[in-house]
Structures are given as C-alpha cells and as structure tokens.
Design a protein around this motif. Sequence first.
Motif, PDB file in Angstrom:
ATOM      1  N   HIS A   1       9.815   1.568  -8.694  1.00  0.00           N
ATOM      2  CA  HIS A   1       9.891   2.540  -7.606  1.00  0.00           C
ATOM      3  C   HIS A   1       8.754   3.534  -7.810  1.00  0.00           C
ATOM      4  CE1 HIS A   1      11.312   5.506  -4.762  1.00  0.00           C
ATOM      5  NE2 HIS A   1      12.358   4.759  -4.447  1.00  0.00           N
ATOM      6  N   ARG A   2       8.059   3.840  -6.738  1.00  0.00           N
ATOM      7  CA  ARG A   2       6.927   4.774  -6.852  1.00  0.00           C
ATOM      8  C   ARG A   2       7.354   6.106  -7.490  1.00  0.00           C
ATOM      9  NH1 ARG A   2       1.891   5.168  -4.433  1.00  0.00           N
ATOM     10  NH2 ARG A   2       2.334   3.238  -3.333  1.00  0.00           N
ATOM     11  N   ALA A   3       8.559   6.542  -7.193  1.00  0.00           N
ATOM     12  CA  ALA A   3       9.048   7.792  -7.767  1.00  0.00           C
ATOM     13  C   ALA A   3       9.153   7.706  -9.289  1.00  0.00           C
ATOM     14  CB  ALA A   3      10.405   8.156  -7.165  1.00  0.00           C
TER      15      ALA A   3
ATOM     16  N   LEU B 241      17.857  -2.393  -7.011  1.00  0.00           N
ATOM     17  CA  LEU B 241      17.388  -2.173  -5.644  1.00  0.00           C
ATOM     18  C   LEU B 241      16.511  -3.336  -5.222  1.00  0.00           C
ATOM     19  CD1 LEU B 241      16.238   1.577  -5.926  1.00  0.00           C
ATOM     20  CD2 LEU B 241      18.408   0.747  -4.964  1.00  0.00           C
ATOM     21  N   TYR B 242      16.488  -3.599  -3.917  1.00  0.00           N
ATOM     22  CA  TYR B 242      15.592  -4.616  -3.366  1.00  0.00           C
ATOM     23  C   TYR B 242      14.616  -3.917  -2.428  1.00  0.00           C
ATOM     24  CZ  TYR B 242      14.100  -9.302  -2.026  1.00  0.00           C
ATOM     25  OH  TYR B 242      13.369 -10.450  -1.836  1.00  0.00           O
ATOM     26  N   ASN B 243      13.329  -4.078  -2.731  1.00  0.00           N
ATOM     27  CA  ASN B 243      12.270  -3.391  -1.998  1.00  0.00           C
ATOM     28  C   ASN B 243      11.568  -4.354  -1.056  1.00  0.00           C
ATOM     29  OD1 ASN B 243      10.177  -1.013  -1.872  1.00  0.00           O
ATOM     30  ND2 ASN B 243       8.952  -2.851  -2.205  1.00  0.00           N
ATOM     31  N   MET B 244      11.318  -3.902   0.167  1.00  0.00           N
ATOM     32  CA  MET B 244      10.619  -4.717   1.148  1.00  0.00           C
ATOM     33  C   MET B 244       9.547  -3.883   1.841  1.00  0.00           C
ATOM     34  SD  MET B 244      13.841  -6.627   3.004  1.00  0.00           S
ATOM     35  CE  MET B 244      12.874  -8.023   3.563  1.00  0.00           C
ATOM     36  N   VAL B 245       8.373  -4.487   2.014  1.00  0.00           N
ATOM     37  CA  VAL B 245       7.353  -3.891   2.874  1.00  0.00           C
ATOM     38  C   VAL B 245       7.038  -4.920   3.953  1.00  0.00           C
ATOM     39  CG1 VAL B 245       5.492  -4.641   1.315  1.00  0.00           C
ATOM     40  CG2 VAL B 245       5.051  -2.851   2.997  1.00  0.00           C
TER      41      VAL B 245
ATOM     42  N   ALA C  72       8.450   4.105  -1.898  1.00  0.00           N
ATOM     43  CA  ALA C  72       9.343   2.979  -2.174  1.00  0.00           C
ATOM     44  C   ALA C  72       8.759   2.209  -3.349  1.00  0.00           C
ATOM     45  CB  ALA C  72       9.475   2.125  -0.910  1.00  0.00           C
ATOM     46  N   GLY C  73       8.781   0.865  -3.280  1.00  0.00           N
ATOM     47  CA  GLY C  73       8.295   0.073  -4.398  1.00  0.00           C
ATOM     48  C   GLY C  73       6.772   0.094  -4.502  1.00  0.00           C
TER      49      GLY C  73
END
Length: 410
Positions: free
Chosen positions: A86-88, A209-213, A28-29
């Motif tokens: 994004h990690r990708a 995109l909205y990234n959440m951990v 993800a992020g």
Amino acid sequence: MAAALGCGLAGHQVLVLEDAPAIGEVGAGVQVAPNMVRILERWGVKDVVIRESVSLTESYIRRWDTGKLLGIAPINKSFGDQYVVHRADLHKALFGKAAALPNVKVRTKSTVITADFDAPSVTLANGEVIRADVVLAADGIKSRLRKQLLNLEEDIPIPTGDAAFRVILPREAMESDPDLRALINTPRGTRWVGPGRHIMAYPIRRHKLYNMVLLHPDTFGSEESWTATASKQELLDMYAGWDPVLQKIFNLIPDQTVLKWKLCTHEKLETWVRGSVALMGDACHPMLPYVAQGAAQAVEDAATLAVLLSSLESAADIPQALRLYQIARKSRAEAIQGMSQTNRNTLHMPDGPEQQERDAKFAMISTGGENPDKWGDLTIQNFMWNWDAEKAAREVVEANCKGARVRSRL
C-alpha cells in the motif's frame, strides 16, 4: 521523503516543507521494484516497507471479455523481489525513518509559492522566506517551481486521454467465493487486457487487501488528483461486458469508494536544474503507470542527490553537483517514460490481427518467448530493475570531475 531520508542519513540538515495540513494515508497499491528495494535496504528501511507487503511470483495475462488465460510470466527474481505494498505503508516507512533523525525536520501547512534560484530560498504562501544551501522541488506534475525554473508563461500537464480507477477490497469481501479467494490468496499479479483498456490487480498487506488499477479512456473528465472519487456506476459502465470474474469483484465494491485519477504527462524538459535548485520526481519526469516505475524513479532521484550532495568540497559546488544529478538521471528517466507510453499502446490494442499476433506471443512466454508486456520483458527488466542509482551517481562524479572541486568522498 526519500530525499529527506537519503540526505538526512548522509548528515545534512534537512527541512521538508509539506503543503498538506497533516501527514496521512493516501493512494492505493504501488509496486516496489528491485531498483527501489536496493536503495531502501541500504537506508535501513526495507524491512519496514515490506513488512505488510506481498512478493509477487508471477503475472497472469487474461483476455478482457472471457478471462481466458493468454500467458503466464514468472517474476524474474535474479534482480530481487518484486514487492507490492500500500502506498501509505511505503510513505509511512520513509517518513518514520526520516523524521526520527535529529537533523531532519518536517513542517506541514507550508505551501511553497516561489523560489529564488541563486540565494537560494523559497517563499511560502504566508510570506515567510526560508533560506537554504540547496532547494529540491518535489512538488509534483503541477509543479509551481518548474514553471519558474523554465521561465514558462504557461505550464499545464498534458492529458493523455486516459484515466484510471483505483479500487481496494478487503479480504473478507472476497474469501467466500472460490474464484475471488484464489485471487487474493495467491502472490500473483493479474492483467486483463482489452480494447482501449486494461486492468492490473494484486493482493497487498499480506493478502489482507486486493488492489486494482483500471485504466481506460478519460470520458468522464477525471481530475488529476490522488483523492478524487468516482461513482461505482462509472466503473460498471466503463467495464461492461468484461470477464464475469471481474463483474463479481465489481459487485462487491461499495459506492463512493472508487478513486479516479486523470493520467497526464509532460513534455521533456530542457533542464531540471537552475542555480542551487533542482526538480525531482513527477516535477521533472511524471511517469505513466504502465511499467510501474513512478515511485522507483523518484527514489532513484533521491538516492542520486544524496550521493552527489555528499561529494562536495563546499556549498559553492552545489550548482555543479546538481548538474551532475541531471547527467546521472535525465536520460534514464526519460527512457522509462517512453517505455511506459509504448506499453500502454501494446496493452490497449483493439481486437484484430495485431491483437491476435500479440496474444500468440503471450502464449509463448512460459517457454522463453518474448513478452509483449514491457513490464515483464527480460531486457526491459534488466534496464529498469538491475540499475544501481548510487553506483551510477559515483560513476558520474568520477567521469566528470577529474581535477574539479567536486570530489568523490563516498
């Protein structure tokens, strides 16, 4: 892939042995901190990495139950931009640049089982033996080669007792609500802090995109994996009673799209190197996510190795160069590991007098006060973000190789 790129650009013949059956998107992020950006720029890949990024301008700290704003921490740009991607996208940029070099080859479906530390060579699951001048083991927190390198009977990552959910929502799902639209439109990181838990969130891919951990006690027996999934109900149960704005976000999450990740660590290693083999990344210094330096520290490893392996008179000097790599990297990486654990304790304080004292400090950040969140603390940022891994590697060569065969040919 960072090591392949750094060494490939230096002119070395590189073979990457990848366990996965294909190169694809995962994760993800991820934060691309200034100490990583510095390296990526020199490798000519920064512009590709940040093409779909967001450069954060500030971080909001909010209380867990009401969403009350506790403090605002501007991002210190004196060290450079703090990008989130994004990690990708990061992996794709590194892979694309490295694989395009004529001296870099990547083989998938190539599981390394054992290594010969003196030859050196590796043996694959299919029995094939591949020889090289140097072996760099980037096989993660469950590293097989770490166990062999240290002659350990057992080598099991240590559960921290915490786990993380990872969630990504598309812009379209959020933009109809004014509260959520503000979150995805603004180049801001937001932390919600509460007893035993906290959430970090930010927009990625140019606000698409909205990234959440979401970090919490590991009561569900999560798997140490980037691809394990959780049910939406697990997340709702874990964060019941949290900020109503968060509940609106949670309601938008499709079921079976939540990733879960068991947070593990490892005791400090006696050594990272043996013969002509060296460990790197999570294989030797697995990072918890509380100061957002896991990817950056792996890239620093790669840059250091690229410099030192380009400072040799001959292949016979590789073991010495790897010892210098350990000198250059081990104490720094282990210090950042310690900071991450300390920050976890600060962010997860139970409600009470200590939490109230912490929150009072959060309120003073914007006027120059101390930030209890180590990720936002100026002194810690200077240590983490102002570091030049390539310069440090050259200094290690100069300090340790007077009269020796390894020379500074940089």
